[in-house]
Design a protein around this motif. Structure first.
Motif, PDB file in Angstrom:
ATOM      1  N   LEU A  34       5.654  -6.495   2.260  1.00 24.10           N
ATOM      2  CA  LEU A  34       6.123  -7.236   3.435  1.00 24.10           C
ATOM      3  C   LEU A  34       5.810  -8.723   3.281  1.00 24.10           C
ATOM      4  O   LEU A  34       6.623  -9.586   3.658  1.00 24.10           O
ATOM      5  CB  LEU A  34       5.476  -6.680   4.701  1.00 24.10           C
ATOM      6  CG  LEU A  34       5.798  -5.227   5.031  1.00 24.10           C
ATOM      7  CD1 LEU A  34       5.066  -4.805   6.298  1.00 24.10           C
ATOM      8  CD2 LEU A  34       7.303  -5.012   5.179  1.00 24.10           C
ATOM      9  N   LEU A 104       7.449  -3.479  12.740  1.00 26.90           N
ATOM     10  CA  LEU A 104       8.717  -3.077  12.148  1.00 26.90           C
ATOM     11  C   LEU A 104       9.158  -1.688  12.572  1.00 26.90           C
ATOM     12  O   LEU A 104      10.358  -1.437  12.728  1.00 26.90           O
ATOM     13  CB  LEU A 104       8.633  -3.185  10.627  1.00 26.90           C
ATOM     14  CG  LEU A 104       8.395  -4.613  10.132  1.00 26.90           C
ATOM     15  CD1 LEU A 104       8.167  -4.626   8.627  1.00 26.90           C
ATOM     16  CD2 LEU A 104       9.549  -5.534  10.508  1.00 26.90           C
ATOM     17  N   GLU A 107      11.440  -1.706  15.600  1.00 28.20           N
ATOM     18  CA  GLU A 107      12.680  -2.480  15.583  1.00 28.20           C
ATOM     19  C   GLU A 107      13.883  -1.567  15.356  1.00 28.20           C
ATOM     20  O   GLU A 107      13.920  -0.824  14.366  1.00 28.20           O
ATOM     21  CB  GLU A 107      12.618  -3.548  14.495  1.00 28.20           C
ATOM     22  CG  GLU A 107      11.602  -4.644  14.762  1.00 28.20           C
ATOM     23  CD  GLU A 107      11.971  -5.491  15.984  1.00 28.20           C
ATOM     24  OE1 GLU A 107      13.182  -5.660  16.248  1.00 28.20           O
ATOM     25  OE2 GLU A 107      11.051  -5.964  16.665  1.00 28.20           O
ATOM     26  N   VAL A 110      15.585  -1.225  11.856  1.00 24.34           N
ATOM     27  CA  VAL A 110      14.839  -0.624  10.748  1.00 24.34           C
ATOM     28  C   VAL A 110      14.984   0.900  10.831  1.00 24.34           C
ATOM     29  O   VAL A 110      14.632   1.516  11.838  1.00 24.34           O
ATOM     30  CB  VAL A 110      13.356  -1.025  10.791  1.00 24.34           C
ATOM     31  CG1 VAL A 110      12.569  -0.319   9.689  1.00 24.34           C
ATOM     32  CG2 VAL A 110      13.213  -2.540  10.637  1.00 24.34           C
ATOM     33  N   TRP A 145       9.408  -0.344   3.898  1.00 28.57           N
ATOM     34  CA  TRP A 145       9.890  -1.330   2.929  1.00 28.57           C
ATOM     35  C   TRP A 145      10.441  -0.691   1.654  1.00 28.57           C
ATOM     36  O   TRP A 145      11.141  -1.346   0.881  1.00 28.57           O
ATOM     37  CB  TRP A 145       8.771  -2.302   2.574  1.00 28.57           C
ATOM     38  CG  TRP A 145       7.565  -1.641   1.956  1.00 28.57           C
ATOM     39  CD1 TRP A 145       7.380  -1.299   0.659  1.00 28.57           C
ATOM     40  CD2 TRP A 145       6.373  -1.234   2.645  1.00 28.57           C
ATOM     41  NE1 TRP A 145       6.158  -0.701   0.483  1.00 28.57           N
ATOM     42  CE2 TRP A 145       5.512  -0.643   1.679  1.00 28.57           C
ATOM     43  CE3 TRP A 145       5.938  -1.315   3.975  1.00 28.57           C
ATOM     44  CZ2 TRP A 145       4.243  -0.142   2.013  1.00 28.57           C
ATOM     45  CZ3 TRP A 145       4.685  -0.803   4.288  1.00 28.57           C
ATOM     46  CH2 TRP A 145       3.858  -0.232   3.323  1.00 28.57           C
ATOM     47  N   ASN A 150      16.342  -1.283   4.330  1.00 23.20           N
ATOM     48  CA  ASN A 150      15.365  -1.686   5.335  1.00 23.20           C
ATOM     49  C   ASN A 150      14.832  -3.081   5.021  1.00 23.20           C
ATOM     50  O   ASN A 150      14.587  -3.882   5.925  1.00 23.20           O
ATOM     51  CB  ASN A 150      14.203  -0.693   5.387  1.00 23.20           C
ATOM     52  CG  ASN A 150      14.434   0.422   6.387  1.00 23.20           C
ATOM     53  OD1 ASN A 150      15.370   0.391   7.185  1.00 23.20           O
ATOM     54  ND2 ASN A 150      13.577   1.421   6.347  1.00 23.20           N
ATOM     55  N   ILE A 154      14.632  -6.161   7.513  1.00 23.41           N
ATOM     56  CA  ILE A 154      13.369  -6.872   7.733  1.00 23.41           C
ATOM     57  C   ILE A 154      13.536  -8.357   7.466  1.00 23.41           C
ATOM     58  O   ILE A 154      13.004  -9.206   8.192  1.00 23.41           O
ATOM     59  CB  ILE A 154      12.266  -6.260   6.842  1.00 23.41           C
ATOM     60  CG1 ILE A 154      11.933  -4.843   7.321  1.00 23.41           C
ATOM     61  CG2 ILE A 154      11.011  -7.121   6.848  1.00 23.41           C
ATOM     62  CD1 ILE A 154      11.119  -4.034   6.326  1.00 23.41           C
TER      63      ILE A 154
END
Length: 310
Positions: A34, A104, A107, A110, A145, A150, A154
């Motif tokens: 990230l 995340l 969201e 995602v 991730w 995704n 992100i």
């Protein structure tokens, strides 16, 4: 008269000086992949602060004083969510009170998958769609991730938050995000092409961190040695997994660079499975914008080499 003219000229020169740009936002990110995505969006502007460095394990991480100081001064904190970074729950409430927090797993853009239960999985465990996304599910897998799509979502979320915090540099954030998404799209196409011939080859992973990677590319993971790396498997689980390796015809058992590989070698003994290494976080990769692509390509090479017998 002369003094008056000099003073006027001096004042005019002072007024004409350009105003100094405000410093970039102070951003804190939990884990290396990230951090890499945030670094890419902030490239040319500033450097985000990374909490879990090197080969540290986010499942059992403890904050240092410097980390607490960074969180106390943060304007934005980016993390996946408590399914992975359980150490963040209390610091977010006590240290980062003044920061915006980008969680995340909360969201909508995602894509989420549930945490799988037990050490051996069947094929139906992979059959999840975006429409099945839970609204407030505690059992969501936080390793979001490891799906490049995704990572694109992100990237957009990060660019939007930074642009709102720092409007004067919004064009830079958006341009960086566009370049990063183009690179991620190339990565996704590369992985799809390379992994397509290997979809039917079962394998065992060290811990259940790769659900998103497996699901995105239709891979056939048959189980995990441990549900969480801080919970060593017992003799019963190892026996079950060895049976699963033989029943499923698993061709590979994957270790992780952060943990002693002896357990993986022990599990593979007496079976036809080879051993390899997968890495969910980039333990030995240098932090920065390039880490994400390097991490995913490392895992791609490991999968291709071990599953194809190369």
């Amino acid at each position: 008269m002369f003094r008056s003219l000099c003073l006027s000229a001096l004042l005019a020169g002072f007024i004409a000086l350009p105003t100094q740009a405000a410093p970039p936002p102070d951003v804190v990110v939990t884990v290396k992949p990230l951090h890499s995505l945030v670094s890419g969006v902030m490239q040319g502007v500033g450097e985000p602060y990374l909490l879990v460095r090197g080969a540290a394990n986010p499942h059992a991480f403890a904050l240092r004083p410097s980390d607490a100081k960074a969180l106390a001064g943060a304007e934005l904190v980016v993390w996946a969510g408590s399914p992975v970074e359980t150490f963040m729950d209390k610091p977010l409430a006590t240290l980062a009170k003044g920061a915006q927090v980008l969680t995340l797993v909360n969201e909508p853009s995602v894509r989420l998958l549930p945490v799988r239960k037990g050490g051996a999985w069947e094929a139906h465990d992979h059959d999840h769609t975006h429409e099945e996304r839970p609204e407030a599910e505690l059992g969501s897998d936080g390793h979001v991730w490891l799906d490049p799509l995704n990572a694109m979502a992100i990237t957009d979320l990060i660019a939007a938050r930074l642009s709102a915090l720092d409007p004067s540099r919004a064009a830079t954030y958006q341009a960086n995000a566009t370049r990063q998404k183009q690179a991620l799209d190339t990565l996704d196409a590369e992985m799809r092409a390379a992994l397509a011939p290997l979809k039917d080859r079962p394998f065992i992973v060290f811990h259940d961190a790769y659900h998103y990677l497996e699901d995105r590319y239709g891979l056939n993971a048959a189980g995990a040695i441990t549900v969480s790396p801080d919970q060593p498997p017992g003799a019963g689980r190892l026996k079950t997994l060895r049976e699963r390796i033989n029943q499923a015809g698993a061709v590979c058992v994957f270790a992780e660079p952060q943990f002693e590989p002896a357990l993986v070698r022990t599990l593979a003994q007496g079976t036809k499975a080879r051993t390899g290494v997968l890495d969910p976080e980039g333990a030995s990769i240098t932090d920065g914008p390039e880490l994400y692509g390097q991490l995913m390509r490392f895992n791609l090479r490991s999968l291709v080499d071990c599953l194809s017998g190369g």
